[in-house]
Write an enzyme that holds these catalytic residues in place. Structure first.
Site, PDB file in Angstrom:
ATOM      1  N   ALA B  16       0.830  -1.212   0.000  1.00 33.55           N
ATOM      2  CA  ALA B  16       0.000   0.000   0.000  1.00 33.55           C
ATOM      3  C   ALA B  16       0.863   1.261   0.000  1.00 33.55           C
ATOM      4  CB  ALA B  16      -0.939  -0.004   1.208  1.00 33.55           C
ATOM      5  N   HIS B  45       5.457  -7.225   4.977  1.00 33.74           N
ATOM      6  CA  HIS B  45       4.840  -8.552   4.961  1.00 33.74           C
ATOM      7  C   HIS B  45       4.032  -8.853   3.697  1.00 33.74           C
ATOM      8  CE1 HIS B  45       4.638 -12.280   7.032  1.00 33.74           C
ATOM      9  NE2 HIS B  45       3.335 -12.353   6.898  1.00 33.74           N
ATOM     10  N   ALA B  48       4.929 -11.984   1.873  1.00 30.98           N
ATOM     11  CA  ALA B  48       4.532 -13.338   2.270  1.00 30.98           C
ATOM     12  C   ALA B  48       3.295 -13.830   1.538  1.00 30.98           C
ATOM     13  CB  ALA B  48       4.290 -13.389   3.772  1.00 30.98           C
ATOM     14  N   GLU B  50       0.878 -15.298  -1.026  1.00 34.45           N
ATOM     15  CA  GLU B  50       1.218 -16.340  -1.980  1.00 34.45           C
ATOM     16  C   GLU B  50       0.241 -16.392  -3.152  1.00 34.45           C
ATOM     17  OE1 GLU B  50       1.446 -19.957   0.358  1.00 34.45           O
ATOM     18  OE2 GLU B  50       2.629 -18.970   1.900  1.00 34.45           O
ATOM     19  N   PHE B 117     -10.257 -18.931  -6.404  1.00 31.11           N
ATOM     20  CA  PHE B 117     -10.037 -18.796  -4.964  1.00 31.11           C
ATOM     21  C   PHE B 117     -11.361 -19.089  -4.272  1.00 31.11           C
ATOM     22  CE2 PHE B 117      -6.525 -16.601  -2.477  1.00 31.11           C
ATOM     23  CZ  PHE B 117      -5.501 -17.124  -3.240  1.00 31.11           C
ATOM     24  N   GLN B 231      -9.840 -12.675  10.505  1.00 32.36           N
ATOM     25  CA  GLN B 231      -9.941 -13.832   9.610  1.00 32.36           C
ATOM     26  C   GLN B 231      -8.940 -14.921   9.974  1.00 32.36           C
ATOM     27  OE1 GLN B 231      -8.945 -13.650   5.162  1.00 32.36           O
ATOM     28  NE2 GLN B 231     -11.130 -14.146   5.197  1.00 32.36           N
ATOM     29  N   HIS B 233      -7.342 -18.398   8.528  1.00 33.46           N
ATOM     30  CA  HIS B 233      -7.152 -19.068   7.245  1.00 33.46           C
ATOM     31  C   HIS B 233      -7.177 -20.561   7.526  1.00 33.46           C
ATOM     32  CE1 HIS B 233      -5.508 -20.300   3.427  1.00 33.46           C
ATOM     33  NE2 HIS B 233      -5.458 -19.054   2.995  1.00 33.46           N
ATOM     34  N   LEU B 243       1.686 -20.167   6.210  1.00 32.14           N
ATOM     35  CA  LEU B 243       0.511 -20.355   5.371  1.00 32.14           C
ATOM     36  C   LEU B 243       0.790 -21.256   4.176  1.00 32.14           C
ATOM     37  CD1 LEU B 243      -2.419 -19.205   4.735  1.00 32.14           C
ATOM     38  CD2 LEU B 243      -1.239 -17.854   3.023  1.00 32.14           C
ATOM     39  N   GLU B 246      -4.453 -20.540  -0.342  1.00 30.92           N
ATOM     40  CA  GLU B 246      -5.735 -21.019  -0.842  1.00 30.92           C
ATOM     41  C   GLU B 246      -5.613 -21.511  -2.277  1.00 30.92           C
ATOM     42  OE1 GLU B 246      -8.929 -18.962   0.920  1.00 30.92           O
ATOM     43  OE2 GLU B 246      -9.796 -18.510  -1.031  1.00 30.92           O
ATOM     44  N   ARG B 288     -13.512 -18.686   3.710  1.00 34.31           N
ATOM     45  CA  ARG B 288     -12.590 -19.048   4.784  1.00 34.31           C
ATOM     46  C   ARG B 288     -13.270 -19.207   6.138  1.00 34.31           C
ATOM     47  NH1 ARG B 288      -7.509 -15.166   3.001  1.00 34.31           N
ATOM     48  NH2 ARG B 288      -7.079 -16.379   1.139  1.00 34.31           N
ATOM     49  N   HIS B 356      -4.998 -14.794  10.386  1.00 33.19           N
ATOM     50  CA  HIS B 356      -4.410 -14.422   9.105  1.00 33.19           C
ATOM     51  C   HIS B 356      -4.542 -12.942   8.771  1.00 33.19           C
ATOM     52  CE1 HIS B 356      -3.003 -15.108   5.083  1.00 33.19           C
ATOM     53  NE2 HIS B 356      -4.152 -14.806   4.511  1.00 33.19           N
ATOM     54  N   ARG B 391     -13.155 -11.321   4.636  1.00 37.32           N
ATOM     55  CA  ARG B 391     -12.549 -10.944   3.369  1.00 37.32           C
ATOM     56  C   ARG B 391     -12.533 -12.121   2.405  1.00 37.32           C
ATOM     57  NH1 ARG B 391      -6.906 -11.213   1.270  1.00 37.32           N
ATOM     58  NH2 ARG B 391      -6.406 -12.328   3.176  1.00 37.32           N
ATOM     59  N   GLY B 393     -10.625 -14.122  -0.184  1.00 32.74           N
ATOM     60  CA  GLY B 393      -9.204 -14.283  -0.476  1.00 32.74           C
ATOM     61  C   GLY B 393      -8.849 -13.601  -1.784  1.00 32.74           C
TER      62      GLY B 393
HETATM   63  C1  FAD Z   1       1.051 -15.346   4.570  1.00 25.69           C
HETATM   64  C2  FAD Z   1       0.067 -14.402   3.958  1.00 25.69           C
HETATM   65  C3  FAD Z   1      -0.460 -14.664   2.698  1.00 25.69           C
HETATM   66  C4  FAD Z   1      -1.354 -13.791   2.100  1.00 25.69           C
HETATM   67  N1  FAD Z   1      -1.836 -14.088   0.862  1.00 25.69           N
HETATM   68  C5  FAD Z   1      -2.663 -13.209   0.252  1.00 25.69           C
HETATM   69  C6  FAD Z   1      -3.126 -13.447  -1.077  1.00 25.69           C
HETATM   70  O1  FAD Z   1      -2.790 -14.427  -1.713  1.00 25.69           O
HETATM   71  N2  FAD Z   1      -3.944 -12.538  -1.646  1.00 25.69           N
HETATM   72  C7  FAD Z   1      -4.332 -11.408  -0.981  1.00 25.69           C
HETATM   73  O2  FAD Z   1      -5.060 -10.605  -1.557  1.00 25.69           O
HETATM   74  N3  FAD Z   1      -3.898 -11.154   0.273  1.00 25.69           N
HETATM   75  C8  FAD Z   1      -3.078 -12.026   0.903  1.00 25.69           C
HETATM   76  N4  FAD Z   1      -2.648 -11.760   2.173  1.00 25.69           N
HETATM   77  C9  FAD Z   1      -2.988 -10.493   2.797  1.00 25.69           C
HETATM   78  C10 FAD Z   1      -2.102  -9.388   2.260  1.00 25.69           C
HETATM   79  O3  FAD Z   1      -0.852  -9.906   1.906  1.00 25.69           O
HETATM   80  C11 FAD Z   1      -1.864  -8.280   3.277  1.00 25.69           C
HETATM   81  O4  FAD Z   1      -3.083  -7.849   3.768  1.00 25.69           O
HETATM   82  C12 FAD Z   1      -1.155  -7.120   2.638  1.00 25.69           C
HETATM   83  O5  FAD Z   1       0.020  -7.533   2.011  1.00 25.69           O
HETATM   84  C13 FAD Z   1      -0.834  -6.005   3.608  1.00 25.69           C
HETATM   85  O6  FAD Z   1      -0.105  -4.999   2.916  1.00 25.69           O
HETATM   86  P1  FAD Z   1       0.155  -3.567   3.546  1.00 25.69           P
HETATM   87  O7  FAD Z   1       0.851  -2.757   2.529  1.00 25.69           O
HETATM   88  O8  FAD Z   1      -1.108  -3.035   4.102  1.00 25.69           O
HETATM   89  O9  FAD Z   1       1.100  -3.874   4.780  1.00 25.69           O
HETATM   90  P2  FAD Z   1       2.548  -4.574   4.895  1.00 25.69           P
HETATM   91  O10 FAD Z   1       3.023  -5.158   3.632  1.00 25.69           O
HETATM   92  O11 FAD Z   1       2.460  -5.444   6.092  1.00 25.69           O
HETATM   93  O12 FAD Z   1       3.493  -3.363   5.187  1.00 25.69           O
HETATM   94  C14 FAD Z   1       3.423  -2.609   6.354  1.00 25.69           C
HETATM   95  C15 FAD Z   1       4.504  -1.571   6.309  1.00 25.69           C
HETATM   96  O13 FAD Z   1       4.347  -0.688   7.400  1.00 25.69           O
HETATM   97  C16 FAD Z   1       5.585  -0.489   8.022  1.00 25.69           C
HETATM   98  N5  FAD Z   1       5.365  -0.157   9.417  1.00 25.69           N
HETATM   99  C17 FAD Z   1       4.565  -0.794  10.309  1.00 25.69           C
HETATM  100  N6  FAD Z   1       4.649  -0.195  11.506  1.00 25.69           N
HETATM  101  C18 FAD Z   1       5.504   0.844  11.381  1.00 25.69           C
HETATM  102  C19 FAD Z   1       6.016   1.832  12.255  1.00 25.69           C
HETATM  103  N7  FAD Z   1       5.689   1.866  13.551  1.00 25.69           N
HETATM  104  N8  FAD Z   1       6.897   2.744  11.765  1.00 25.69           N
HETATM  105  C20 FAD Z   1       7.285   2.705  10.469  1.00 25.69           C
HETATM  106  N9  FAD Z   1       6.838   1.785   9.608  1.00 25.69           N
HETATM  107  C21 FAD Z   1       5.955   0.877  10.053  1.00 25.69           C
HETATM  108  C22 FAD Z   1       6.335  -1.768   7.806  1.00 25.69           C
HETATM  109  O14 FAD Z   1       7.711  -1.540   7.903  1.00 25.69           O
HETATM  110  C23 FAD Z   1       5.910  -2.129   6.403  1.00 25.69           C
HETATM  111  O15 FAD Z   1       6.726  -1.467   5.466  1.00 25.69           O
HETATM  112  C24 FAD Z   1      -1.754 -12.628   2.792  1.00 25.69           C
HETATM  113  C25 FAD Z   1      -1.240 -12.360   4.045  1.00 25.69           C
HETATM  114  C26 FAD Z   1      -0.340 -13.232   4.643  1.00 25.69           C
HETATM  115  C27 FAD Z   1       0.166 -12.932   6.003  1.00 25.69           C
END
Ligand code: FAD
Ligand code: SF4
Ligand code: FES
Lengths: 247, 586
Positions: B16, B45, B48, B50, B117, B231, B233, B243, B246, B288, B356, B391, B393
């Site tokens: 994001a 994260h 991670a 997949e 999915f 959620q 998983h 994980l 799915e 899920r 999850h 949510r 998947g």
């Molecule tokens: C194992 C796994 C598999 C998944 N598979 C799928 C899938 O196949 N399809 C799907 O649609 N979704 C999937 N999801 C869900 C999806 O991956 C996540 O919801 C999504 O990637 C979150 O992205 P994000 O950018 O919001 O946060 P993140 O990628 O978690 O990034 C958070 C960022 O915030 C920063 N941050 C946090 N706290 C602080 C702080 N205090 N100060 C400074 N920086 C900070 C971190 O450093 C990081 O850069 C999966 C999730 C997991 C865990």
């Protein structure tokens, strides 16, 4: 579940208080299925909260947890204790300056990643409304392997050349340049050549191959560099011996 | 204190945050952008994930189907105007990623391939083998490198939002390698800090997913929305919680209990189709929440397999064959062999439900705006809400892109149309106060509590009281415990007194955030006296649209539990109905 007592030695260094790094030993009750990282987090949670190290995913995909385990670069979340004796030594990745304990400075690596222009430099302009590019499974396969790099920098810790000549762009960044050069959507090879076909690039590599051996994701950076070397040599001949052959 | 003056600060450099940063840089190269992250961007994260990202692209699919799968999957708690915007933008964003080089898996004709999915009527998930999030994250990160206006602050831990005059005017962050506090003065801040799965002990979430950004906004007075919806998983590896996507079931994998029986047919998701011929939106391709609930019942009936890591059921991929497994699910094979010693080509894989994803988060609207001027949020930390009570998947990865970009464009709109300048003196004062709080924590002595001790008590009480099934009694106990832990947190003392990469300090700050966030989950769940989506109450088993077709909003209190209020759900064209996963067979 069976438990095993493992002696874990960790190289400790805090620049605020320590003259030089020194090993500190911990006795850790380990579960049989643990990875090295589990032993270190156990130490952090139960024995000594001051140990500093990086980790996040615990599934060998974020690239944070590279360390020297018994002298070899390894991902600590994918190094199983069952593969090690009852005494293990953990040190920060070789060839990088230590920030603190097992945390090393990555500025140089990050700068090198940036330098190889690791992004699509489009062959032709295309807007989103024009839709997707066609890319056959074979075209994808041509570069797929080189997209798998998790930036763990184990290959830098393994590369003798990087240890000797820190200006060397190094395995992962070179492989990444190669990845984009090989992508059917990309037209940026010439721009990247200015960076990689240099004495800091392909010509610095002495082709030891340690990088590919240590890579946890089978990226084969050594193979990438070798291929780039050959392509750069062809370029050289084209330019110097056959000036008419340039398009 | 170092002062960085910029136009827009983004906190978080996962999917994001990076998408937002690129949108800012592309829109106006003169914008001054700061991108802060507590880890290097490619460690976020998102790496991670997949399975893949959903977006309508194929001829047999339609926006209407994506809409109804999402809204029904969310048990009608989604805001339907936001869902509509989301599904419209989804294909454009995924195509944009294709242009940026994402190595999407392809059909033989060279077009992007899609896979099914859970909860989908038609297959629409774009994927890059089984490393989709990894490739999305690296594509975004590498693409971002070409924009010099994106100033990165890697390994900067954000501690506070700076709010003056009711507007968000920046944040403070600690440079982790030096311990120095910086103030970032910004006309607008976009929070993209990801989820909070670490409030539970058994989770697919990495160590960094501690809800920091949710807590930042919450403490600054912005509500957290729908936090009780957590959620699980269905297919986590026992022991580690790693994980297995799915996509395993999308490719035809099945779930069996200890008798080798495909038990999902007993829970309204049958009838059982022949092996290797999955029927979309039924059985293993149900949603899920239903699959995890079925596991819980099987466990109570004694139909689960007991393993060294506790009770499991089996995921069976063997009939897919080695070739397909290697091509479509190579990471799954690797993970399964490494961490539980089972090769999916030959063996059954033990799996169990695992925490999850947080459907809830910072209360935002369809513009990714919070109720506080200048403050935006996107990604898993935000709740728009397109995910409702469960949510679907593969909607999340797409959500990062769609709303990351939307947040960026609206933040630009805000600062260029009347967003006022930063009040330097007032903000500096706030930043100094924030630093003072850190110093107090840092210097405290005679502490009686440990970080790991409190953290364990928190995750234990969450698993016990706020898991797959909840009751008034279990939740009350958890709420009380969490409130007690919050007050005991003030007795934590740091052992580590170094300024350099002091992970003891950051663990303490993360624990503080998690305790605040956990309490909103438990209190929200206690107050919601119905069962909907992922929130299941054994004492209120039915969905209650008369009283609870509403978003929960939780407001922070320094010492007391959060105050709970409710907001209407936006319903445009789909009236709440029955969630049917029996393949229309009833
Ligand atoms: C194992 C796994 C598999 C998944 N598979 C799928 C899938 O196949 N399809 C799907 O649609 N979704 C999937 N999801 C869900 C999806 O991956 C996540 O919801 C999504 O990637 C979150 O992205 P994000 O950018 O919001 O946060 P993140 O990628 O978690 O990034 C958070 C960022 O915030 C920063 N941050 C946090 N706290 C602080 C702080 N205090 N100060 C400074 N920086 C900070 C971190 O450093 C990081 O850069 C999966 C999730 C997991 C865990
Ligand atoms: S090439 Fe391999 S060893 Fe080197 S950084 Fe990438 S994944 Fe790590
Ligand atoms: S913790 Fe992510 S690679 Fe090891």
């Amino acid at each position: 579940m069976s438990e095993r007592q493992v002696e874990v030695e960790i190289l400790r260094y805090d620049p605020e208080t320590d003259q030089a790094p020194k090993l500190q030993s911990y006795s850790v009750p380990c579960q049989e299925e643990w990875v090295v990282l589990d032993a270190i987090t156990y130490i952090k949670d139960h024995i000594d909260t001051t140990v500093s190290f990086r980790w996040s995913c615990h599934m060998a995909v974020c690239g944070s947890c590279g360390m020297m385990v018994n002298g070899e670069p390894a991902l600590s979340c994918k190094s199983f204790l069952r593969d090690y004796p009852d005494k293990i030594r953990i040190e920060p990745l070789a060839h990088f300056p230590i920030v603190r304990d097992l945390v090393v400075q990555l500025d140089d690596f990050m700068e090198k990643l940036n330098r190889v222009k690791p992004y699509i430099i489009p062959k032709e302009k295309k807007s989103v409304s024009d839709g997707q590019h066609k890319q056959s499974p074979a075209q994808l396969k041509a570069f797929k392997q080189y997209t798998l790099c998790i930036n763990c920098t184990l290959c830098y810790a393994a590369c003798p050349q990087y240890g000797l000549v820190p200006d060397f762009i190094g395995p992962a960044a070179m492989a990444l340049a190669h990845r984009y050069n090989l992508d059917s959507r990309d037209g940026g090879r010439e721009q990247r050549q200015e960076v990689v076909a240099t004495d800091e690039g392909v010509w610095e590599c002495s082709f030891v191959g340690a990088c590919s051996e240590v890579c946890p994701k089978q990226v084969d950076p050594a193979g990438a560099i070798q291929q780039m070397k050959i392509a750069s040599t062809v370029d050289w001949y084209k330019e110097h011996l056959m000036p008419w052959s340039k398009p | 204190m170092e002062k960085i003056q910029i136009d827009i600060a983004i906190v978080g450099a996962g999917g994001a945050g990076l998408r937002a940063a690129i949108a800012l840089a592309e829109s106006d190269p003169n914008l001054r952008i700061a991108l802060l992250s507590k880890v290097y961007p490619m460690r976020s994260h998102t790496c991670a994930a997949e399975g893949g990202a959903a977006g309508v692209i194929k001829g047999d699919d339609s926006l209407d189907l994506h809409f109804s799968d999402t809204v029904g999957g969310g048990d009608w708690l989604c805001d339907q105007d936001a869902v509509e915007y989301f599904i419209n933008e989804a294909p454009k964003e995924l195509t944009q990623l294709e242009h940026w080089g994402c190595p999407w898996s392809r059909e033989p004709d060279g077009s992007v391939a899609v896979r099914p999915f859970g909860g989908m009527k038609i297959k629409r998930t774009w994927f890059a083998a089984d490393k989709s999030g990894f490739h999305i994250l690296h594509t975004l990160f590498q693409t971002s490198l070409q924009y010099p206006s994106i100033r990165r602050f890697d390994e900067f831990y954000t501690t506070d939002l700076l709010v003056e005059d009711g507007r968000c005017q920046g944040c403070t962050a600690i440079e982790m390698s030096t311990g120095l506090m910086y103030q970032f003065q910004a006309k607008s801040v976009i929070v993209c800090t990801g989820g909070a799965g670490r409030i539970f002990s058994f989770t697919t979430n990495g160590a960094i997913k501690t809800g920091d950004g949710m807590a930042l906004a919450f403490r600054a007075g912005v509500a957290l929305k729908d936090m009780e919806f957590v959620q699980y998983h269905p297919t986590g590896l026992p022991g580690t919680g790693i994980l297995l996507t799915e996509g395993c079931r999308g490719e035809g994998g099945i779930l069996v209990n200890k008798h080798g029986y495909r038990y999902l047919q007993d829970y309204g998701m049958g009838p059982e189709p022949p092996l290797g011929e999955p029927v979309l939106k039924t059985m293993e391709l149900g949603p899920r929440d239903r699959l995890c609930q079925a596991f819980w019942h099987e466990q109570r009936k004694g139909n689960t397999v007991s393993t060294q890591w506790g009770d499991c059921v089996h995921l069976d991929l063997r009939h897919l064959g080695e070739k397909k497994i290697n091509e479509r699910l190579p990471f799954v094979r690797d993970l399964s062999i490494s961490y539980v010693g089972k090769d999916p080509v030959h063996d059954l894989i033990p799996i169990r439900p695992v925490v999850h994803y947080m459907m809830g988060g910072i209360h935002t609207d369809i513009n990714a705006a919070t109720t506080m001027p200048g403050l935006y949020a996107a990604g898993e930390c935000a709740c728009v809400s397109i995910n409702g009570a469960n949510r679907l998947g593969s909607n999340s990865l797409t959500e990062l892109l769609v709303f990351g970009k939307r947040a960026a464009l609206n933040a630009i709109e805000y600062i260029s149309s009347g967003g006022k300048d930063v009040d330097d003196a007032a903000v500096t004062k706030l930043a100094n106060e924030a630093q003072g709080r850190i110093t107090t924590l840092f210097q405290k002595s005679n502490g009686t509590e440990t970080i790991s001790g409190l953290r364990k008590e928190m995750t234990d009480t969450m698993e016990q009281g706020a898991g797959i099934y909840r009751t008034e009694e279990s939740l009350k106990e958890t709420c009380n415990k969490l409130n007690e832990l919050r007050s005991r947190f003030s007795a934590v003392e740091l052992n580590d007194k170094s300024n350099v990469f002091n992970t003891d300090l950051f663990s303490a700050l993360e624990l503080g955030a998690m305790l605040d966030v956990a309490e909103t989950v438990a209190v929200g769940a206690l107050e919601r006296k119905e069962s909907r989506g992922s929130h299941q109450r054994l004492d209120h088993t039915q969905r209650d649209d008369n009283n609870y077709l509403k978003h929960t909003v939780a407001y922070h209190d320094k010492t007391d539990p959060p105050r709970i209020d409710y907001l209407d759900v936006v319903i445009t064209k789909s009236k709440p109905g029955v969630r049917d996963y029996s393949g229309d067979k009833k």
